[in-house]
Design a protein around this motif. Sequence first.
Motif, PDB file in Angstrom:
ATOM      1  N   ALA A  74       1.077  -1.331  -0.040  1.00  0.00           N
ATOM      2  CA  ALA A  74      -0.167  -0.003  -0.033  1.00  0.00           C
ATOM      3  C   ALA A  74       1.006   1.224  -0.008  1.00  0.00           C
ATOM      4  O   ALA A  74       0.509   2.229  -0.955  1.00  0.00           O
ATOM      5  CB  ALA A  74      -1.080  -0.052   1.173  1.00  0.00           C
ATOM      6  N   LYS A  75       1.841   1.167   0.757  1.00  0.00           N
ATOM      7  CA  LYS A  75       2.774   2.436   0.742  1.00  0.00           C
ATOM      8  C   LYS A  75       3.518   2.518  -0.422  1.00  0.00           C
ATOM      9  O   LYS A  75       3.713   3.814  -0.938  1.00  0.00           O
ATOM     10  CB  LYS A  75       4.041   2.067   1.984  1.00  0.00           C
ATOM     11  N   GLU A  76       3.974   1.485  -1.173  1.00  0.00           N
ATOM     12  CA  GLU A  76       4.334   1.813  -2.515  1.00  0.00           C
ATOM     13  C   GLU A  76       3.727   2.151  -3.637  1.00  0.00           C
ATOM     14  O   GLU A  76       3.911   2.998  -4.471  1.00  0.00           O
ATOM     15  CB  GLU A  76       4.884   0.213  -2.889  1.00  0.00           C
ATOM     16  N   VAL A  77       2.411   1.634  -3.247  1.00  0.00           N
ATOM     17  CA  VAL A  77       1.235   2.280  -4.500  1.00  0.00           C
ATOM     18  C   VAL A  77       0.935   3.684  -4.126  1.00  0.00           C
ATOM     19  O   VAL A  77       0.970   4.445  -4.941  1.00  0.00           O
ATOM     20  CB  VAL A  77       0.024   1.276  -4.327  1.00  0.00           C
ATOM     21  N   VAL A  78       0.612   3.865  -2.844  1.00  0.00           N
ATOM     22  CA  VAL A  78      -0.238   5.229  -2.622  1.00  0.00           C
ATOM     23  C   VAL A  78       1.117   6.303  -2.469  1.00  0.00           C
ATOM     24  O   VAL A  78       0.745   7.506  -3.017  1.00  0.00           O
ATOM     25  CB  VAL A  78      -0.928   5.124  -1.410  1.00  0.00           C
ATOM     26  N   LEU A  79       2.311   5.945  -1.989  1.00  0.00           N
ATOM     27  CA  LEU A  79       3.297   6.977  -1.736  1.00  0.00           C
ATOM     28  C   LEU A  79       4.079   6.921  -3.032  1.00  0.00           C
ATOM     29  O   LEU A  79       5.307   7.464  -2.378  1.00  0.00           O
ATOM     30  CB  LEU A  79       3.688   6.779  -0.313  1.00  0.00           C
ATOM     31  N   GLY A  80       4.113   6.254  -4.035  1.00  0.00           N
ATOM     32  CA  GLY A  80       5.107   5.930  -4.776  1.00  0.00           C
ATOM     33  C   GLY A  80       5.415   7.354  -5.487  1.00  0.00           C
ATOM     34  O   GLY A  80       4.761   8.406  -5.499  1.00  0.00           O
ATOM     35  N   GLU A  81       6.623   7.183  -6.130  1.00  0.00           N
ATOM     36  CA  GLU A  81       6.961   8.742  -6.892  1.00  0.00           C
ATOM     37  C   GLU A  81       6.083   8.910  -8.074  1.00  0.00           C
ATOM     38  O   GLU A  81       5.801   8.044  -8.799  1.00  0.00           O
ATOM     39  CB  GLU A  81       8.522   8.424  -7.451  1.00  0.00           C
ATOM     40  N   LYS A  82       5.551   9.993  -8.239  1.00  0.00           N
ATOM     41  CA  LYS A  82       4.661  10.486  -8.995  1.00  0.00           C
ATOM     42  C   LYS A  82       5.217  11.038 -10.411  1.00  0.00           C
ATOM     43  O   LYS A  82       6.300  11.975 -10.204  1.00  0.00           O
ATOM     44  CB  LYS A  82       3.772  11.512  -8.493  1.00  0.00           C
ATOM     45  N   PRO A  83       4.819  11.001 -11.660  1.00  0.00           N
ATOM     46  CA  PRO A  83       5.431  11.798 -12.629  1.00  0.00           C
ATOM     47  C   PRO A  83       5.059  13.182 -12.556  1.00  0.00           C
ATOM     48  O   PRO A  83       4.156  13.532 -12.125  1.00  0.00           O
ATOM     49  CB  PRO A  83       4.488  11.083 -14.022  1.00  0.00           C
ATOM     50  N   LEU A  84       6.167  13.792 -12.919  1.00  0.00           N
ATOM     51  CA  LEU A  84       6.310  15.325 -12.730  1.00  0.00           C
ATOM     52  C   LEU A  84       5.187  15.969 -13.871  1.00  0.00           C
ATOM     53  O   LEU A  84       4.853  15.614 -14.856  1.00  0.00           O
ATOM     54  CB  LEU A  84       7.320  16.134 -13.005  1.00  0.00           C
ATOM     55  N   ILE A  85       4.455  17.039 -13.477  1.00  0.00           N
ATOM     56  CA  ILE A  85       3.565  17.863 -14.286  1.00  0.00           C
ATOM     57  C   ILE A  85       4.266  18.462 -15.211  1.00  0.00           C
ATOM     58  O   ILE A  85       5.372  18.801 -15.238  1.00  0.00           O
ATOM     59  CB  ILE A  85       2.641  18.865 -13.423  1.00  0.00           C
ATOM     60  N   SER A  86       3.616  18.404 -16.672  1.00  0.00           N
ATOM     61  CA  SER A  86       4.185  18.908 -17.802  1.00  0.00           C
ATOM     62  C   SER A  86       3.986  20.367 -17.875  1.00  0.00           C
ATOM     63  O   SER A  86       3.155  20.868 -17.404  1.00  0.00           O
ATOM     64  CB  SER A  86       3.715  18.218 -19.065  1.00  0.00           C
ATOM     65  N   GLY A  87       4.917  21.063 -18.454  1.00  0.00           N
ATOM     66  CA  GLY A  87       4.842  22.525 -18.556  1.00  0.00           C
ATOM     67  C   GLY A  87       3.827  22.952 -19.764  1.00  0.00           C
ATOM     68  O   GLY A  87       3.278  24.091 -19.867  1.00  0.00           O
ATOM     69  N   GLU A  88       3.665  21.988 -20.794  1.00  0.00           N
ATOM     70  CA  GLU A  88       2.944  22.603 -21.781  1.00  0.00           C
ATOM     71  C   GLU A  88       1.768  21.457 -22.108  1.00  0.00           C
ATOM     72  O   GLU A  88       1.823  20.852 -23.198  1.00  0.00           O
ATOM     73  CB  GLU A  88       3.616  22.623 -23.243  1.00  0.00           C
TER      74      GLU A  88
END
Length: 908
Positions: free
Chosen positions: A536-550
């Motif tokens: 659960a920790k790996e799923v919910v607190l996993g690294e998220k993709p960075l938001i794109s600028g465009e």
Amino acid sequence: MSDSKYFVTTKKGEVFELREELNSDKKEKKRDAVKKVIAAMTVGKDVSPLFPHVLNCMQTDNLELKKLVYLYLMNYAKTQPDMAIMAINTFVKDSEDLNPLIRALAIRTMGCIRVDKISEYLCEPLRKCLKDNDPYVKKTAAVCVAKLYDINPELVADQGFLDQLKDLLSDSNQMVVSNAVAALSEINESSPNGIPLVTMDATAINKLLIALNECVEWGQVFILDSLSNYNPQNELEAQSICERIIPRLAHANAAVKLSTVKVLMKYMEIITDQEFLSALTRKLTPPLVTLLSSEPELQYVALRNINLIVQKRPDILNNEIRAFFINYNDPIYIKLEKLEIMIRLASKANISQVLSELREYGREVDVDFVRKAVRAIGRCAIKVEESSDRCVTTLLDLIKTKVNYVVQEAVIVIKDIFRKYPNKYEAIISVLCDNLDTLDEPEARASMIWIIGEYADRIDNAGELLEEFLEGFADDNIQVQLQLLTAIVKLFLKRPIESHDLVQKVLSLATQTDNPDLRDRGFIYWRLLSADPVAAKEVVLGEKPLISGETDLLEPTLLDELICHISSLASVYHKPPRAFIEGASELRKPVATLIPRDVASLEDLEDDSSSDTSQENTGSVVGDLLGVDIDSSAAISPQLIPSSASIEVGIDLLCGGLEEFDVGDADASSSPPRTSYVAPKTLWLPAERSKGLEISGTFIRKDGQIFMEMTVTNCSSEPLSGFAIQFNKNSFGVIPAHPLQLPNVLTLNQSSDVSLLLSSEGPVQKMEPLNNLQVAIKNNIGIFYFACLIPIHVFFTEDGQMDRRLFLSTWKELPPQNEAQYSLENINYDSETIVHKLEQNNIFTISRQEVEGQTVFYQSIKLANKLWILTEVKVLPVERGDCTLSLKSVTVDVASCVYQAYKNILES
């Protein structure tokens, strides 16, 4: 005295009086009567009973009276076609009159009367007028050809009017040339399948460029639009055309400027000379900036077009950002467009100017505009990393104003900044938490909850804050509920002891709601936390993709297509014409680069003899959906080989490894039986929707024919009889080939299986989705309707094996934007099995090769409507179980359906 007196009348029996006046012997009285008739017609009165009496007034030398009578004829000829034939002799006589105005009037009126019988008599006068000595008559006749084509395309082609129209491009009078270009453009746009009937060559283009300088402004627009549809033969020709039309950028008319920009933008894709491109870029800047000084309506159109240009080539205006700064008296629609372009042009060099402007906009009184300005600051922070600190400082200054809507928008924006730059601006969280009471909009509340959940381990009272939000959980927007559920689960995973009761409460609330999204997410979290907290920790607190600028940029293929429509409504709507015009033809395709990106790897595999068989592409490969065969003469003109042929090849054109490739079987009787994929039957018409009639079914291809296999069940309380079936127009022209054969009477609970032979010779109309089929079935109770999806593989024909030389040239001819790519996962077969399964469904392998540990197949498919589809399948080793599929065709609309067919066949 003014003619307005004719529009003022309250008489009864007016038609009878007009009839008497029309039959008068006095010319003045007859002329006044016709004027009264036209006035009555204009205000909507029905004066069609006067048709024969008005017709009698045609025989006159008075030009004014003749114009009025012709105007009446154009309006009522369609409702009185038999009587309109009586006017033919007068039309023919007038078309040979000494007065060119009367000749032009006659030919124009005949073209406007949309009656087939009159169209047949129009041919000879039109042919003479196209060769008339007077330019006014010729330019009128040119437009008349386009009108006649709209009424009867076959007649125009048979009579050779298209060639005569093209000859007018060489006329010495520029008015004639511009009208001929306009007529040709109209005919090409309305031609079947979108394939241009008359294509421009280098000689014709040169004539247009000569005429360009002397035409009126709208003639110049038509010529420039034709240039935008022309594909230069090489880079030098493209440069030459650009140099000759550049002076049009200084024209006073905005339409001429934008049409010139369209041509230049398109040809810049071909030109590789960087010095020339830089010069073009510098010359494009001033006219675009000048358009911003026009009235607001023209400004808006210019800004919408500039928005596209900036996305394609931002360097054209990157030094002119001040031109897009907003004036206090700009309309709101102008302000929003300028704001959008400012963000697109924001860069490290000008970000200080942009932020200074946006800070001022954040203090305006227009609420919607202020919100957009605040959001623009956040977009600048995401786009220009060096400016993020200054953007955050500006947002904090705006938050300190305590203006409710400014604070809420700032919170939304800061959430995106946290996503772009994690663990960088946590110090400002305390400032945001001080403004929790002002948050009453769903998006702002959801953003604040996300921030608290993401940084729950660094906010001391995170549990208390989230618990406050949880108090109104039942009344909150679903967006807030979903975010609150996730935030509390994050809090629990980071600080489990403190938030144990809180997570139990939110999971209980979430799983008891009626919303399926919230309920399902609640159950997933609950089971995940119960079964494996570490996972659960790996799923919910996993690294998220960075938001794109465009994230708001148009998709590249769509952008290229819209660039081809600069100065049209498509560029204002930012949608292709077919999205808002019913029956519009396929988009014009942008000019392909001189070396297509996906052909380079195939180029060296082509042997010397391929150049002898190569054929010149005489027109852009554009067509209506499913209406164009790739072997049409306007495209690539392949010649299919017989199905029983065998090709001897020394060097394989695609992979170089096969000595011989057999196409078809010499003896069909000795071939093993085909085991093509059949989709399982699905419920098409449930009994509760059709008073007890239940229908389930599927589609199969057998012995080269398509069948609709159905199981019909009577679940009603009475016998069913009198069955009949009918299909709506569909993308593939599918219709029943025979009547529906069911028992005369279907008794209670009785089922009957029926196999209905289908034909693909019916009318075609594009459906959404493409393979959608709408069906009506009738019985003694009533008529019931249902829709089903036809698996596209049933349209794959048995003669879909393409010659490999032809395959190579076709693949190269199709532009990159006609390609679609997909992934096929969990395909646990070896390459031989894959080829066999696909060939059982008429997907034919042209060649194969081994490249870097994977097998690559080149395959061809032919649909029942003669549309060709070329594919490339890359198969990874069996243990990986993955494939990639690339498809090319004249139209990419079929790509998703073909991909689904591959998926179904290989997973069956």
